[in-house]
Design an enzyme around this catalytic site. Structure first.
Site, PDB file in Angstrom:
ATOM      1  CG  ASP A 113       6.593   9.496  33.085  1.00 57.37           C
ATOM      2  OD1 ASP A 113       5.517   9.280  32.488  1.00 57.37           O
ATOM      3  OD2 ASP A 113       6.719  10.349  33.984  1.00 57.37           O
TER       4      ASP A 113
ATOM      5  CG  ASP B  89       4.100  12.939  25.562  1.00 55.74           C
ATOM      6  OD1 ASP B  89       3.200  13.171  24.729  1.00 55.74           O
ATOM      7  OD2 ASP B  89       4.323  13.676  26.538  1.00 55.74           O
TER       8      ASP B  89
ATOM      9  CB  THR C  79       4.915  16.459  42.286  1.00 61.43           C
ATOM     10  OG1 THR C  79       5.137  16.660  40.890  1.00 61.43           O
ATOM     11  CG2 THR C  79       5.287  17.724  43.041  1.00 61.43           C
TER      12      THR C  79
HETATM   13  P1  13P Z   1       2.805  14.387  39.353  1.00 57.03           P
HETATM   14  O1  13P Z   1       4.214  14.846  39.440  1.00 57.03           O
HETATM   15  O2  13P Z   1       1.849  15.512  39.289  1.00 57.03           O
HETATM   16  O3  13P Z   1       2.464  13.395  40.401  1.00 57.03           O
HETATM   17  O4  13P Z   1       2.655  13.647  37.929  1.00 57.03           O
HETATM   18  C1  13P Z   1       3.371  12.475  37.685  1.00 57.03           C
HETATM   19  C2  13P Z   1       3.225  12.022  36.280  1.00 57.03           C
HETATM   20  O5  13P Z   1       2.184  12.150  35.675  1.00 57.03           O
HETATM   21  C3  13P Z   1       4.366  11.373  35.658  1.00 57.03           C
HETATM   22  O6  13P Z   1       4.169  11.166  34.304  1.00 57.03           O
END
Ligand code: 13P
Length: 288
Positions: free
Chosen positions: A85, A106, A233
């Protein structure tokens, strides 16, 4: 089944007008909870690993080994992709070496030319090795693992430039942010999403910042070409709340309530419940 890339599951999702969930993992409990829920609900799933979470788990090699072994030991048969990620350029290569099946580069904070150059290189590498690749245009707002973005709306022309390089999926900023949304958040920019979709055609789009987006906006985003939604989150908050309740009720003080397997069980169950709720909204249940 071992790990798979995100390509086929996202192509199916785009055609079927649903989204596959990316749930970020932090440790064994997280990984187990997400995998078990996906299996129980017969849903494809993407395990997201940020560079910070990878470091926390002692490195990407540990993560890949744990996830692969867990898929085998838990007899998981639904498609599972292990995905970096918000990868940095260096982080992408580390995960490729560690055995991830999917990578996000990214480059949204670079000038577009540099984003294009680095993404082009990674498209070649990922194609050769048979991995899926996510690229990003227009920084996602909020803070995640020290990476701070303003919640920009991507330029559709720039999205086309990056999509045309042959990436598997594209994260385009549409006013979404990581973490909780502030009370005065204006909502997703569907105008931007529609304009991006028009430029990128059949490219699966990725919606980051899945925590706290109202259900109607999620459904509308899916109808406009979003095929992958990232959630991080919300699982953390659910885990925190359940763990706090266990301790505040003094359950850790009774009998062997201090046993970590007992102490962490309510939090793990809360993650499972959250993943299930999200999968229901995303429409990916039964799509494995
Ligand atoms: P949240 O933490 O707002 O759910 O976002 C997760 C995210 O986009 C990980 O790349």
């Amino acid at each position: 089944m071992g790990l798979v890339t995100a390509k086929e599951m996202l192509e199916k999702a785009l055609k079927g007008k649903y989204a596959v969930g990316q749930f970020n993992i932090n440790n064994l409990e997280w990984t187990k909870s997400v995998l078990q829920t996906a299996q129980e609900l017969n849903a494809p799933v993407i395990l997201g690993v940020s560079e910070g979470a990878g470091k926390y788990m002692t490195g990407f090699k540990t993560v890949a080994a744990m996830v692969k072994a867990m898929i085998e030991e838990l007899k998981i048969t639904v498609p599972v992709a292990l995905h970096l990620d918000h990868g940095t350029y260096e982080g992408c290569y580390k995960c490729i070496k560690a055995g991830f099946s999917s990578i996000m580069f990214d480059g949204s904070h670079f000038p577009i030319e540099e984003n294009v150059a680095k993404t082009t290189e990674l498209v070649h590498v990922c194609n050769q090795l048979g991995l899926s690749l996510e690229a990003e245009v227009g920084a996602i707002g909020g803070e995640e693992d020290g990476v701070i973005g303003k919640g920009e709306c991507a330029d559709p022309e720039e999205c086309k430039k990056i999509a045309d390089l042959g990436v598997t999926m594209l994260a385009a900023g549409i006013g979404n942010i990581h973490g909780k949304y502030p009370a005065n958040w204006p909502g997703l920019s569907f105008e931007t999403l529609a304009a991006v979709k028009e430029k990128v055609g059949e490219m699966p789009l990725v919606l980051h910042g899945g925590t706290g987006i109202p259900t109607d906006q999620i459904k509308k985003a899916i109808s406009l070409g979003v095929a992958k939604i990232n959630v991080n989150t919300e699982c953390q908050l659910a885990f925190q709340e359940a763990t706090r309740k266990y301790v505040e009720e003094g359950k850790d003080l009774v009998g062997k309530g201090f046993d970590p397997r007992k102490l962490l069980a309510p939090g793990a169950q809360a993650i499972k419940d959250t993943v299930k709720q999200k999968m229901e909204i995303f429409g990916c249940i039964g799509k494995a």
